[in-house]
Design an enzyme around this catalytic site. Structure first.
Site, PDB file in Angstrom:
ATOM      1  N   GLU A  54       1.000   3.082   0.150  1.00  0.00           N
ATOM      2  CA  GLU A  54       0.754   2.653   1.525  1.00  0.00           C
ATOM      3  C   GLU A  54       0.374   3.823   2.440  1.00  0.00           C
ATOM      4  OE1 GLU A  54       3.419  -0.304   3.464  1.00  0.00           O
ATOM      5  OE2 GLU A  54       3.521   1.162   5.077  1.00  0.00           O
ATOM      6  N   SER A  57       7.911   2.270   3.369  1.00  0.00           N
ATOM      7  CA  SER A  57       7.514   1.761   2.047  1.00  0.00           C
ATOM      8  C   SER A  57       6.454   2.680   1.451  1.00  0.00           C
ATOM      9  CB  SER A  57       6.922   0.357   2.168  1.00  0.00           C
ATOM     10  OG  SER A  57       7.862  -0.505   2.745  1.00  0.00           O
ATOM     11  N   ARG A  75      -1.736  -4.475   5.856  1.00  0.00           N
ATOM     12  CA  ARG A  75      -1.510  -3.018   5.858  1.00  0.00           C
ATOM     13  C   ARG A  75      -2.802  -2.222   5.765  1.00  0.00           C
ATOM     14  NH1 ARG A  75       2.874  -4.896   6.239  1.00  0.00           N
ATOM     15  NH2 ARG A  75       1.749  -5.445   8.077  1.00  0.00           N
TER      16      ARG A  75
HETATM   17  C1  LIG Z   1      11.424   5.006   8.002  1.00  0.00           C
HETATM   18  C2  LIG Z   1      10.033   4.415   8.116  1.00  0.00           C
HETATM   19  C3  LIG Z   1       9.864   3.041   8.252  1.00  0.00           C
HETATM   20  C4  LIG Z   1       8.576   2.489   8.366  1.00  0.00           C
HETATM   21  N1  LIG Z   1       8.458   1.139   8.519  1.00  0.00           N
HETATM   22  C5  LIG Z   1       7.228   0.583   8.635  1.00  0.00           C
HETATM   23  C6  LIG Z   1       7.084  -0.833   8.793  1.00  0.00           C
HETATM   24  O1  LIG Z   1       8.061  -1.579   8.853  1.00  0.00           O
HETATM   25  N2  LIG Z   1       5.831  -1.342   8.882  1.00  0.00           N
HETATM   26  C7  LIG Z   1       4.719  -0.535   8.840  1.00  0.00           C
HETATM   27  O2  LIG Z   1       3.605  -1.077   8.929  1.00  0.00           O
HETATM   28  N3  LIG Z   1       4.832   0.810   8.714  1.00  0.00           N
HETATM   29  C8  LIG Z   1       6.043   1.383   8.612  1.00  0.00           C
HETATM   30  N4  LIG Z   1       6.174   2.743   8.457  1.00  0.00           N
HETATM   31  C9  LIG Z   1       4.965   3.574   8.397  1.00  0.00           C
HETATM   32  C10 LIG Z   1       4.591   4.225   9.757  1.00  0.00           C
HETATM   33  O3  LIG Z   1       5.691   4.287  10.607  1.00  0.00           O
HETATM   34  C11 LIG Z   1       3.472   3.474  10.454  1.00  0.00           C
HETATM   35  O4  LIG Z   1       2.344   3.392   9.625  1.00  0.00           O
HETATM   36  C12 LIG Z   1       3.070   4.174  11.767  1.00  0.00           C
HETATM   37  O5  LIG Z   1       2.152   3.372  12.477  1.00  0.00           O
HETATM   38  C13 LIG Z   1       2.443   5.546  11.554  1.00  0.00           C
HETATM   39  O6  LIG Z   1       2.342   6.148  12.827  1.00  0.00           O
HETATM   40  P1  LIG Z   1       2.246   7.720  12.984  1.00  0.00           P
HETATM   41  O7  LIG Z   1       1.985   7.983  14.418  1.00  0.00           O
HETATM   42  O8  LIG Z   1       3.440   8.362  12.408  1.00  0.00           O
HETATM   43  O9  LIG Z   1       0.969   8.039  12.102  1.00  0.00           O
HETATM   44  P2  LIG Z   1       0.676   9.381  11.249  1.00  0.00           P
HETATM   45  O10 LIG Z   1       1.595   9.395  10.068  1.00  0.00           O
HETATM   46  O11 LIG Z   1       0.662  10.560  12.119  1.00  0.00           O
HETATM   47  O12 LIG Z   1      -0.792   9.067  10.744  1.00  0.00           O
HETATM   48  C14 LIG Z   1      -1.023   8.075   9.774  1.00  0.00           C
HETATM   49  C15 LIG Z   1      -2.539   7.953   9.553  1.00  0.00           C
HETATM   50  O13 LIG Z   1      -3.134   7.462  10.740  1.00  0.00           O
HETATM   51  C16 LIG Z   1      -4.047   8.402  11.274  1.00  0.00           C
HETATM   52  N5  LIG Z   1      -3.870   8.386  12.734  1.00  0.00           N
HETATM   53  C17 LIG Z   1      -2.713   8.514  13.430  1.00  0.00           C
HETATM   54  N6  LIG Z   1      -2.962   8.404  14.747  1.00  0.00           N
HETATM   55  C18 LIG Z   1      -4.298   8.207  14.875  1.00  0.00           C
HETATM   56  C19 LIG Z   1      -5.177   8.030  15.979  1.00  0.00           C
HETATM   57  N7  LIG Z   1      -4.722   8.039  17.234  1.00  0.00           N
HETATM   58  N8  LIG Z   1      -6.505   7.864  15.732  1.00  0.00           N
HETATM   59  C20 LIG Z   1      -6.988   7.858  14.465  1.00  0.00           C
HETATM   60  N9  LIG Z   1      -6.209   8.031  13.377  1.00  0.00           N
HETATM   61  C21 LIG Z   1      -4.878   8.201  13.586  1.00  0.00           C
HETATM   62  C22 LIG Z   1      -3.686   9.756  10.648  1.00  0.00           C
HETATM   63  O14 LIG Z   1      -4.827  10.602  10.593  1.00  0.00           O
HETATM   64  C23 LIG Z   1      -3.209   9.299   9.286  1.00  0.00           C
HETATM   65  O15 LIG Z   1      -4.309   9.072   8.440  1.00  0.00           O
HETATM   66  C24 LIG Z   1       7.444   3.330   8.340  1.00  0.00           C
HETATM   67  C25 LIG Z   1       7.619   4.719   8.201  1.00  0.00           C
HETATM   68  C26 LIG Z   1       8.894   5.251   8.094  1.00  0.00           C
HETATM   69  C27 LIG Z   1       9.070   6.740   7.961  1.00  0.00           C
END
Ligand SMILES: Cc1cc2nc3c(=O)[nH]c(=O)nc-3n(C[C@H](O)[C@H](O)[C@H](O)COP(=O)(O)OP(=O)(O)OC[C@H]3O[C@@H](n4cnc5c(N)ncnc54)[C@H](O)[C@@H]3O)c2cc1C
Length: 362
Positions: free
Chosen positions: A354, A253, A176
């Site tokens: 996380e 999580s 992670r």
């Molecule tokens: C219901 C639910 C279930 C989930 N299940 C899992 C799971 O099973 N496994 C898991 O690992 N995660 C899980 N997550 C967490 C999340 O979905 C992942 O971490 C996902 O990859 C985040 O993507 P995002 O586009 O929403 O990122 P954001 O929330 O928009 O950003 C997260 C971070 O990444 C940075 N970021 C985003 N895009 C970029 C980019 N292109 N370049 C540089 N930095 C960037 C942002 O600045 C921020 O710091 C879950 C979340 C939810 C709500």
């Protein structure tokens, strides 16, 4: 993207200040100075560069599914990543390398790989957010993580003001986390995944998933079956976004599973005597990864716990802290602190968040 219903019309210009709650799966977060939408890699670079030139570094936000944004919001600019595109850049009889634009919704990409007969990310079905965010915390679930299939990450380096492709070893993927997490330096523009040409899944490693599929661990199943089983398991835990189900108004999580050395693991077993054996997975070098959900539950924080300030533990999963509709980031972090401190008092283990905490802290 998880919150497309809240999405403004797609224009590549500045938007009026609006609450970042509109762009996060928690539906929490105050206003930003300015929100801009970038629809291509070029626009992402241009907007991030322009913000730096104006001495107002931009925060990157994609699906908003792994951020906790302060009620006060963020003072500067936010660049919303909305670039799209999936392209095969290498192809052999047995493999493909697929280049995915950062803003591509992750689960749509996974669905496309299953349809195309490309194996390697099927167990990551249903994870919300964007493809470009998957390297940030080395997204993982049900026995797969993206570090196993990523072969390149194209980034804009804010320090060097250059665009380049990073090899997996440079990305320092771990459980992670990666080089990118908690660093503003790199903006991911696209990600290359090497996938097998196969209609069968990768070997099913995760015991719960194997049981659901009625196979032994290590067996393969048709891609579509793996995807359907993962999505069903996830839905039962509130881990697939559903706008009308508050159990999914979360960041997934909230805490990572703690990784303990041998002495700390032994101490935990001693302190847990009487309540059972903590679920644990051995890791390299003698470390043990322990179930955070188990620790939380056995410390007295059951599903549904909370309710104060409009936030509570999900009714479906002990690890998800949720906004019941009227919550605030302040209340969410208060609940997180109570849980973290309660687990530490009971078991002597410190839980770490996380998600990325933006302009706030635990
Ligand atoms: C219901 C639910 C279930 C989930 N299940 C899992 C799971 O099973 N496994 C898991 O690992 N995660 C899980 N997550 C967490 C999340 O979905 C992942 O971490 C996902 O990859 C985040 O993507 P995002 O586009 O929403 O990122 P954001 O929330 O928009 O950003 C997260 C971070 O990444 C940075 N970021 C985003 N895009 C970029 C980019 N292109 N370049 C540089 N930095 C960037 C942002 O600045 C921020 O710091 C879950 C979340 C939810 C709500």
């Amino acid at each position: 993207m998880p919150d497309v219903s809240a999405e403004p019309p797609t224009t590549a210009g500045p938007l009026a200040p609006r609450a970042l709650a509109d762009f996060t799966t928690l539906r929490l977060g105050g206003p930003a100075g300015q929100v801009r939408t970038a629809e291509t890699a070029e626009q992402i670079v241009q907007m991030v560069r322009a913000a730096a030139d104006a001495d107002a570094p931009a925060m990157i936000l994609a699906g908003g599914s792994n951020v906790v944004v302060a009620d006060a919001g963020v003072p500067g600019q936010v660049v919303l990543i909305r670039s799209r595109g999936v392209e095969v850049v290498e192809s052999t009889d047995t493999e493909v390398v697929v280049r995915v634009a950062a803003g591509e919704p992750w689960d749509e990409f996974v669905a496309a790989t299953v349809d195309a007969g490309w194996s390697g990310v099927e167990c990551l079905s249903g994870v919300p957010g964007s493809a470009g965010a998957t390297p940030i915390q080395n997204v993982g679930a049900y026995g797969q993580e993206v570090a196993e299939t990523i072969v390149g990450v194209e980034v804009y380096d804010r320090v060097d003001d250059t665009v380049r492709r990073m090899a997996p070893a440079e990305c320092r993927f771990a459980y992670r986390t990666s080089l990118f997490k908690h660093s503003d330096r790199w903006v991911v523009l696209s990600v290359d995944f090497r996938l097998a040409r196969s209609t069968a899944s990768a070997p099913i490693r995760y015991a719960e998933l194997a049981r659901a599929l009625a196979v032994e661990q290590g067996e393969r199943v048709p891609l579509a079956e793996a995807r359907a089983a993962v999505r069903a398991l996830r839905a039962g835990k509130g881990m697939v976004l559903d706008p009308v189900d508050h159990d999914t108004w979360s960041v997934g999580s909230f805490f990572t599973n703690p990784v303990l050395d041998a002495a700390a693991a032994e101490s935990l077993r001693t302190r847990a005597a009487g309540v059972g054996e903590p679920p644990a997975w051995p890791g390299p070098g003698g470390v043990v990864k322990v179930s955070a959900a188990w620790l939380i539950d056995k410390s007295g924080f059951a599903k549904g716990y909370g309710g104060r300030g409009g936030v509570a533990i999900s009714g479906k999963h002990t690890l998800a802290l949720t906004n019941r509709g009227q919550g605030s980031t302040t209340a969410l972090l208060d609940l997180a602190r109570e849980i973290r401190d309660g687990v530490h008092d009971r078991f002597g283990v410190t839980l770490h968040p996380e998600p990325v905490l933006v302009n706030c802290s635990l």
